[in-house]
Design a protein around this motif. Structure first.
Motif, short mmCIF file in Angstrom:
data_model
loop_
_atom_site.label_atom_id
_atom_site.label_comp_id
_atom_site.label_asym_id
_atom_site.label_seq_id
_atom_site.Cartn_x
_atom_site.Cartn_y
_atom_site.Cartn_z
N ARG A 290 -3.88 38.90 -17.14
CA ARG A 290 -4.76 38.21 -17.98
C ARG A 290 -4.40 37.44 -18.99
NH1 ARG A 290 -6.27 42.41 -15.95
NH2 ARG A 290 -8.25 42.76 -14.88
N ASP A 291 -3.38 38.19 -19.79
CA ASP A 291 -2.57 37.50 -21.11
C ASP A 291 -1.81 36.21 -20.81
OD1 ASP A 291 -3.74 39.68 -22.73
OD2 ASP A 291 -2.00 40.81 -22.48
N ALA A 292 -0.94 36.53 -19.59
CA ALA A 292 -0.36 35.32 -19.11
C ALA A 292 -1.05 34.13 -18.85
CB ALA A 292 0.48 35.53 -17.78
N PRO A 304 -8.95 38.88 -23.69
CA PRO A 304 -9.26 39.48 -22.52
C PRO A 304 -10.46 40.62 -22.59
CG PRO A 304 -7.15 39.78 -23.25
CD PRO A 304 -7.93 38.98 -24.18
N ALA A 305 -11.24 40.80 -21.55
CA ALA A 305 -12.63 41.41 -21.77
C ALA A 305 -12.44 42.82 -20.93
CB ALA A 305 -13.68 40.73 -21.01
N THR A 306 -13.43 43.72 -21.42
CA THR A 306 -13.30 44.98 -20.96
C THR A 306 -14.40 45.04 -20.04
OG1 THR A 306 -14.68 45.79 -22.95
CG2 THR A 306 -11.92 46.14 -22.90
N ILE A 323 -8.13 46.74 -19.32
CA ILE A 323 -7.04 46.98 -18.08
C ILE A 323 -5.76 46.11 -18.28
CG2 ILE A 323 -6.89 46.38 -15.50
CD1 ILE A 323 -9.97 46.43 -15.27
N ARG A 324 -4.91 46.84 -18.41
CA ARG A 324 -3.62 46.42 -18.36
C ARG A 324 -2.92 45.97 -17.06
NH1 ARG A 324 -3.34 45.47 -23.63
NH2 ARG A 324 -3.95 47.20 -25.09
N LEU A 476 -12.49 39.84 -16.56
CA LEU A 476 -11.11 38.83 -16.88
C LEU A 476 -11.37 38.48 -18.61
CD1 LEU A 476 -11.44 36.54 -14.00
CD2 LEU A 476 -9.89 38.31 -14.30
N TRP A 477 -12.06 37.67 -19.06
CA TRP A 477 -11.92 37.24 -20.35
C TRP A 477 -13.42 36.97 -20.91
CZ3 TRP A 477 -8.40 35.34 -17.05
CH2 TRP A 477 -8.85 34.02 -16.17
#
Length: 513
Positions: A290-292, A304-306, A323-324, A476-477
């Motif tokens: 997600r970060d990328a 990023p969403a939980t 989630i990592r 996702l986000w």
């Protein structure tokens, strides 16, 4: 960093536009033009479920109540309401409200609207969310009484259903739709445009604009160039993120941004022989970086969403971890689930899945990123793109392996019932992935009956922890909201969920347009 293909294309196409650019298209100078990516599919409030349909429908149809930009319910058609007991509510309607065709809006119209949604033969997708209503009756010309099957804590969220005139055919469409809102529907050409006309007799302060036109422009570059040319006045969120710097340099755009609550997710068909395995769903979640994607494709316009509920929400569960990105864990999970990589790091996949999305460029770029990332753990993803109407019809029918959409406008956590309770499979709800969990069903039923806010917070905290474990959705986000406006536009307010209701307050300043 090299400029993106989209930005290079903007420079090239802009030079062509400049050679033949005219003044803005001939139109009423007091009409606001808003560019959309794909546009609404159904404006009937009893059937509107996609984001654009909900947002535009709210400008045409008033509801008993409407959330403000802090998600607090405010009276609209209902002047007041009171609980007669824990299952009975009485609503006093405003007098003097008229539909766009001149008919007076009375209790009979409210009763008809809710009854038509609750009638199973009408197949309204909102029926499942309203099944707690036992009866709706007119107790006077301007008084409505709701009787519930049992105490129901989130009942007041049901007030947001747009009211149609009594007798309106089920799933009405086109310019036959009549509401009582600040704008009336003048023209609806799906996939092309929606034209609204100001309602000068609106019971609240009438709009200052003479109308609003929503232009459906699927291509992000064309949307931005139309804005630069002046034939579009406002774009909210529907542009490529890396176009913002270009707009700042090459137009007079007024740009505003704020963190939103719209939740992007990957939905999965849990009846699929592979996706029914929880370990596979977790592996997919761990394989996505997600970060990328947020950094390189979304240019920081998301976090990023939980899960579904954003941190601003009163029922948000902070104990749910993000989630990592962990491709090695994803590989181990797939091995443990019995989907062994047939050739190690070679080209052969463990299995193949399809991913459905729209043919919008940004959505395709995100899908290609998913494809590349999942390939690293041995999952082959076939990306299938469609125009919006076809894509959304498939999702509603459950015709998919994987897809991505976003949820907007979450007010009460009872939305989880509509999305994940085993009885909410379409057409009675939006449990499109066919997720079933008896423990979650019991919690969602308790959440509807618990009247104490702290008890509800605990119940929905447990709901969020179960969903984070079972992963019927891959979070996702949460999007940031960005609006790009012509400098003459005044009064537009960014809502956390992207609502457009503030268009009724928009004006043009006396500047050169």
């Amino acid at each position: 960093m090299k400029p993106s293909v989209a930005v290079i294309s903007l420079f090239v196409i802009a030079s062509v536009f400049a050679a033949c650019e005219r003044a803005t298209d001939r139109r009423d100078p007091n009409t606001l033009v808003v560019a959309l990516e794909s546009g609404p599919t159904n404006l009937d409030p009893r059937y509107a479920t996609d984001a654009d349909s909900e947002r535009i429908s709210a400008l045409v149809f008033d509801a008993l109540g409407r959330p403000d930009n802090r998600f607090q319910l405010q009276p609209e058609l209902a002047e007041s309401w009171r609980a007669l007991d824990d299952r009975t509510y009485s609503f006093q309607l405003r007098k003097g409200v008229r539909f766009h065709d001149g008919r007076a809006l009375t209790a009979a119209d409210v009763v008809y609207t809710y009854a038509s949604v609750l009638d199973p033969k009408n197949r309204s997708p909102k029926r499942g969310a309203l099944q707690f209503i036992e009866s709706v009756e007119a107790s006077g010309p301007y008084e409505v009484r709701f009787r519930l099957a049992a105490p129901f804590a989130p009942f007041l969220e049901a007030l947001t259903l747009g009211i149609v005139p009594a007798g309106t055919a089920a799933n009405e469409s086109g310019d036959k739709l009549v509401g009582s809102g600040p704008f009336s529907l003048e023209e609806f050409r799906p996939g092309e445009r929606v034209a609204l006309k100001a309602n000068p007799s609106y019971w609240d302060e009438p709009p200052r604009l003479s109308g609003v036109v929503f232009k459906i422009i699927p291509d992000a570059i064309v949307r931005v160039l139309e804005f630069r040319k002046g034939s579009v006045d406002l774009i909210q969120n529907y542009f490529e993120p890396d176009m913002l710097p270009w707009l700042k340099e090459n137009s007079r755009a007024a740009i505003r941004s704020d963190q939103g609550t719209n939740f992007q997710y990957i939905g999965m068909n849990l009846e699929h022989p592979i996706l029914k395995h929880r370990a596979v769903r977790e592996a997919i979640a761990c394989a996505i970086d997600r970060d990328a994607i947020i950094q390189h494709i979304l240019k920081g316009l998301a976090v990023p969403a939980t899960g579904l509920l954003a941190p601003q929400h009163w029922a948000y569960e902070p104990a749910v971890p993000e989630i990592r990105y962990d491709p090695e864990r994803a590989k181990r999970l797939l091995d443990e689930a019995g989907f062994i990589d047939p050739d190690g790091d070679g080209p052969l996949p463990r299995f193949k899945l399809s991913f459905k999305t729209t043919n919008i460029d940004l959505r395709k770029r995100i899908a290609e990123a998913f494809k590349e990332q999942l390939a690293r753990v041995g999952i082959e993803l076939e990306v299938r793109t469609y125009e919006w109407g076809t894509f959304y019809a498939d999702i509603k029918k459950g015709n998919f392996h994987l897809y991505s959409l976003e949820w907007i406008g979450v007010v009460d956590p009872d939305i989880y019932f509509n999305l994940f309770h085993s009885t909410s499979v379409p057409p009675d709800g939006n449990n499109r992935g066919r997720y079933r969990n008896a423990e979650l069903d019991r919690l969602l039923e308790r959440g509807r009956q618990a009247m104490n806010p702290e008890e509800r917070r605990r119940i929905y905290g447990a709901v969020q922890r179960i969903l984070a474990r079972d992963l019927p959705y891959v979070p996702l986000w949460w999007w940031r909201n960005v609006v790009v406006m012509q400098p003459s536009v005044r009064g537009f307010e960014l809502y956390p969920d992207g609502k457009l209701i503030s268009l009724k307050k928009v004006t043009f300043a006396a500047v050169t347009r």
